[in-house]
Design a protein around this motif. Structure first.
Motif, mmCIF file in Angstrom:
data_model
loop_
_atom_site.group_PDB
_atom_site.id
_atom_site.type_symbol
_atom_site.label_atom_id
_atom_site.label_comp_id
_atom_site.label_asym_id
_atom_site.label_seq_id
_atom_site.Cartn_x
_atom_site.Cartn_y
_atom_site.Cartn_z
ATOM 1 N N GLY A 194 16.057 14.322 52.206
ATOM 2 C CA GLY A 194 15.192 14.691 50.952
ATOM 3 C C GLY A 194 15.951 16.115 50.556
ATOM 4 O O GLY A 194 17.040 16.151 50.533
ATOM 5 N N TYR A 195 15.237 16.774 49.881
ATOM 6 C CA TYR A 195 15.884 18.206 49.088
ATOM 7 C C TYR A 195 16.121 19.269 50.012
ATOM 8 O O TYR A 195 15.507 19.157 51.073
ATOM 9 C CB TYR A 195 15.030 18.645 47.780
ATOM 10 N N GLY A 196 17.071 20.087 49.781
ATOM 11 C CA GLY A 196 17.146 21.325 50.372
ATOM 12 C C GLY A 196 16.553 22.657 49.704
ATOM 13 O O GLY A 196 17.100 23.014 48.705
ATOM 14 N N PHE B 111 16.175 32.356 49.541
ATOM 15 C CA PHE B 111 16.790 32.162 48.265
ATOM 16 C C PHE B 111 15.797 31.850 47.320
ATOM 17 O O PHE B 111 15.787 31.225 46.326
ATOM 18 C CB PHE B 111 17.783 30.552 48.369
ATOM 19 N N GLY B 112 14.861 32.748 47.190
ATOM 20 C CA GLY B 112 13.805 32.845 46.436
ATOM 21 C C GLY B 112 12.831 31.752 46.244
ATOM 22 O O GLY B 112 12.132 31.645 45.277
ATOM 23 N N GLU C 131 23.039 24.501 49.758
ATOM 24 C CA GLU C 131 23.123 23.150 50.391
ATOM 25 C C GLU C 131 22.567 22.131 49.895
ATOM 26 O O GLU C 131 22.968 20.863 50.055
ATOM 27 C CB GLU C 131 22.941 23.480 51.748
ATOM 28 N N ASN C 132 21.518 22.423 48.930
ATOM 29 C CA ASN C 132 20.995 21.131 48.249
ATOM 30 C C ASN C 132 22.121 20.135 47.428
ATOM 31 O O ASN C 132 22.086 19.133 47.441
ATOM 32 C CB ASN C 132 19.849 21.436 47.356
ATOM 33 N N LYS C 133 22.921 21.046 46.651
ATOM 34 C CA LYS C 133 24.135 20.445 45.996
ATOM 35 C C LYS C 133 25.303 19.928 47.058
ATOM 36 O O LYS C 133 25.821 18.826 46.949
ATOM 37 C CB LYS C 133 24.590 21.395 44.967
ATOM 38 N N ASN D 293 19.952 27.371 56.574
ATOM 39 C CA ASN D 293 19.268 26.735 55.658
ATOM 40 C C ASN D 293 18.963 25.400 55.788
ATOM 41 O O ASN D 293 17.825 24.915 55.364
ATOM 42 C CB ASN D 293 19.825 26.904 54.019
ATOM 43 N N LEU D 294 19.716 24.678 56.412
ATOM 44 C CA LEU D 294 19.724 23.217 56.695
ATOM 45 C C LEU D 294 18.785 23.066 58.007
ATOM 46 O O LEU D 294 19.031 23.645 58.938
ATOM 47 C CB LEU D 294 20.789 22.680 56.777
ATOM 48 N N ARG D 295 18.052 21.963 57.860
ATOM 49 C CA ARG D 295 17.180 21.535 59.120
ATOM 50 C C ARG D 295 18.405 21.095 60.095
ATOM 51 O O ARG D 295 19.315 20.160 59.501
ATOM 52 C CB ARG D 295 16.134 20.583 58.839
ATOM 53 N N ASN D 296 18.258 21.112 61.338
ATOM 54 C CA ASN D 296 19.360 20.482 62.102
ATOM 55 C C ASN D 296 18.667 19.092 62.768
ATOM 56 O O ASN D 296 17.584 18.940 63.326
ATOM 57 C CB ASN D 296 19.400 21.258 63.572
#
Length: 725
Positions: free
Chosen positions: A420-422, A431-432, A438-440, A622-625
């Motif tokens: 899915g998205y970040g 990040f507001g 990390e999405n990109k 930021n990322l889910r593990n």
């Protein structure tokens, strides 16, 4: 009384009054909305200043318009004067300050509003506030009406329709909100000239802009929206709210019949992609938790049931949603459900949806199967165009590099999933609340999806400009009502597609088969992923799962110190946890919930399995593990022959484990070329299931395919043959 509210008449509101406090779906829905409004009103009325995207001010303005809308509708239904006073005061207070506000500071290239950092949110505020105003306008003094209309709504319309005219006519999801909010607001204040601009576009041609242009150009012939279900469901709110308003104010337009009922077609398209538990597939930038309880889909369910057809699938959708729109259409759906309370879980069946304005850009195919215990299995193969519609600004590039992506579901869970998205939506410290970097760097990249990566580089070099030149190509589909394997036992469905030149000089073909047979507890998923190249490459087949590894049939080395799997294209965010060489068919079993899942894979010499987890090079966490493993193979032409088997049962509370080992022992590739792919599924009892797939182009039900394997000729008619020994 000539003026009527936009979305319900005074008479319809009075009819809804009878359901207040009743134990019906519409009665409970009214009660839920009353409780929500009653909980918010004691906070008082606050018109905050500017703030960050996703911050307090943003969310307060959002909650204000949500509860303003509730107050207007609930006043009509309950006649509770407190709701009238609340809505009136809210609108008056906004009108006092709005035109004096400076524009907000935009955090990207989207135009800012006076309340929010982007006009999209301001469009939403105006739409809902206009609906609320239409519910109470008849109770306001002339001076209150003039203040609200002149100092609030007309100022907003000037900004959206004139100042930001270049965005008003854009054919895009955001453009839908722009024209719908302007049209609804203009109806609310009796500004027919602006209504016409909203419906027909600034040029009045219904082509260059306006609601009609949006409806006729934004979706494929099957109703699919290129950015994927997450953004598609968001488009349903302005579509249905504006369409319902147009139908009530100008029924002569025939908005619900436009373009062969495109409104119904596009609503059904997004509804029909849902997994059996109601969540929507995470195609492109998408939340993995967005589901059919979303307000846009709720509106579509209610209005389609009233305006188009009263079918059982919509009843089942409403039963799953557990809520109806507080509206006459919601009452009709609630009453129908009372008379059919035993309706089964919704099931849209197996289907294909085309992508592209003319249906020319590939699409998505979904296979579904419901067993005797009413458990639903689903397999989704996506092969459409790159999901980027960056007409407004670069931030609208929501496309992921994931052609020939696969998602799998059964036992009420998605067991092969997309990241899915970040994004941490509306969590301002993250990040507001916007898309994280990390999405990109990871989420969009091919390795974050269940599709093959070549030489550790994303499809189309990870470039949107290149990706927009390519799209998938359907090879064939064999859906439930068409399926026949010629053997007289078992049920067969399949889907096949090509992705050509996503990597220079390499073609890819993916054929996914759902096979039901008495040997297996759930339908087998047979995934034949073919790589076609004249030169040798490194191919990575990633598998994204959740759960605990239970068993493998190969040796591997768990690493004591961690390094990344690679350096770029998302690999830099993957910890290499362990790896092992595989010389023959490999098997990996994991436990997820109460079910065991096994992936049995063919292998050539020097095949490798890498166990990995997201989280590397992620200093802000930021990322889910999440875990994954990668099947790696060096080859020129290569066929990944993989079988997903669901088996057994585990219950930790009673310490029960049944059938932790599946029935498929190994998979062998017997033949692969441009004519056909043939693989053998070798079962633990010594039996063999041979799967034969035609790779011929322009194939149909009558196509004859014939190959020779070890001196034996195999021939079949149509797409697939299943041979059991």
């Amino acid at each position: 009384m000539s003026y009527q509210p936009l979305l319900m008449s005074y008479e319809q509101a009075a009819d809804l009054r009878q359901y207040v406090g009743t134990d019906s779906l519409i009665g409970r829905s009214i009660t839920e909305e009353i409780k929500a409004l009653e909980a918010y009103m004691p906070m008082g009325i606050e018109i905050p200043g500017h703030g960050e995207a996703g911050g307090y001010e943003h969310n307060r303005h959002k909650q204000n318009y949500i509860h303003l809308d509730l107050a207007g509708r609930l006043y009509l239904i309950t006649e509770d004067k407190r709701y009238l006073d609340y809505a009136t005061t809210m609108l008056v207070e906004y009108a006092k300050v709005y035109k004096h506000r400076e524009l907000n500071v935009s955090r990207d290239s989207n135009k800012p509003g006076r309340l929010f950092h982007q006009t999209l949110n301001e469009n939403m505020w105006m739409l809902y506030s206009s609906c609320a105003y239409s519910c109470i306008r008849h109770e306001l003094t002339e001076s209150q009406q003039q203040l609200i209309e002149n100092d609030l709504f007309k100022v907003m319309l000037e900004m959206f329709v004139v100042t930001y005219a270049e965005n008003f006519d854009i054919i895009h999801n955001h453009g839908l909100w722009s024209v719908a909010s302007a049209g609804i607001c203009a109806y609310a204040i009796n500004d027919q000239a602006t209504v016409d601009k909203a419906i027909y576009g600034l040029k009045g041609d219904s082509v260059s802009g306006g609601f009609i242009a949006q409806l006729t150009q934004l979706f494929s012939p099957d109703g699919y929206y290129m950015e994927g279900p997450y953004y598609h469901r968001f488009s349903l709110r302005p579509i249905f709210l504006f369409a319902e308003t147009i139908e009530r104010r100008q029924p002569e337009i025939g908005i619900y019949q436009l373009k062969d009922e495109v409104i119904k077609t596009t609503a059904y398209a997004v509804m029909s992609t849902a997994f059996p538990n109601g969540t929507l597939p995470a195609l492109n930038d998408s939340s993995r938790t967005m589901d059919i309880n979303d307000l846009g889909i709720l509106l579509a369910t209610n209005i389609c049931f009233d305006r188009y057809e009263q079918n059982e699938t919509l009843l089942a959708m409403a039963k799953h949603q557990g809520h109806v729109w507080v509206h006459n259409t919601g009452a009709a759906l609630s009453n129908a459900l009372d008379n059919n309370a035993d309706v089964a879980n919704f099931n849209w069946g197996s289907l294909s949806l085309t992508d592209g304005a003319e249906g020319e850009c590939g699409g998505v195919t979904i296979l579904r199967h419901r067993d005797s215990k009413s458990d639903d299995s689903m397999a989704l193969l996506w092969y459409g165009q790159h999901g980027s519609d960056a007409k407004l600004h670069s931030a609208l590039d929501h496309g992921h590099f994931d052609g020939l992506h696969l998602s799998l579901f059964n036992n009420n869970q998605e067991f092969i999933n997309d990241y899915g998205y970040g994004r941490w939506v509306n969590i301002e410290p993250k990040f507001g609340g916007r898309y994280i970097p990390e999405n990109k760097n990871y989420c969009k990249q091919t390795i974050a999806h269940n599709t093959v990566v070549v030489d550790q580089i994303s499809q189309n070099q990870g470039s949107t400009a290149i990706a927009q030149q390519h799209f998938g190509e359907k090879h064939f589909t064999l859906l439930a009502n068409e399926a026949s394997n010629g053997t007289g036992d078992g049920k067969l469905q399949a889907m096949s597609a090509f992705a050509r030149d996503y990597y220079t000089g390499i073609d890819q073909q993916r054929t996914v088969i759902m096979l039901e047979s008495e040997e297996f507890e759930k339908p087998l998923i047979i995934d034949l992923f073919r790589m076609i190249s004249e030169e040798e490459h490194s191919y990575d087949y990633p598998v994204h799962y959740n759960g605990q590894i239970i068993h493998t049939n190969f040796e591997y080395q768990a690493h004591k110190s961690l390094s990344t799997v690679g350096n770029d294209y998302g690999y830099q965010h993957l910890w290499n946890l362990g790896q092992g060489k595989v010389e023959s068919s490999s098997l990996t079993t994991w436990l997820m919930g109460n079910s065991y899942y096994s992936l049995i894979s063919s292998a050539n010499k020097d095949s490798e399995v890498i166990f990995a987890r997201t989280g590397a090079n992620d200093p802000d966490f930021n990322l889910r593990n999440e875990p994954m493993f990668i099947l790696r193979q060096k080859a020129a032409n290569h066929l990944f022959a993989n079988v997903y088997e669901t088996h057994g049962y585990f219950n930790e509370a009673i310490e029960a484990s049944l059938n932790a080992r599946g029935q498929v022992d190994s998979v062998t590739v017997l033949h692969v070329d441009d004519t056909a792919s043939v693989v053998s599924l070798n079962l633990i009892d010594g039996k063999q299931v041979k799967v034969c797939v035609s790779n011929l182009t322009d194939i149909n039900d009558n196509t004859e395919t014939s190959i020779v394997i070890d001196g034996e000729t195999l021939s079949w008619t149509g797409y697939i043959a299943i041979i059991k020994k």
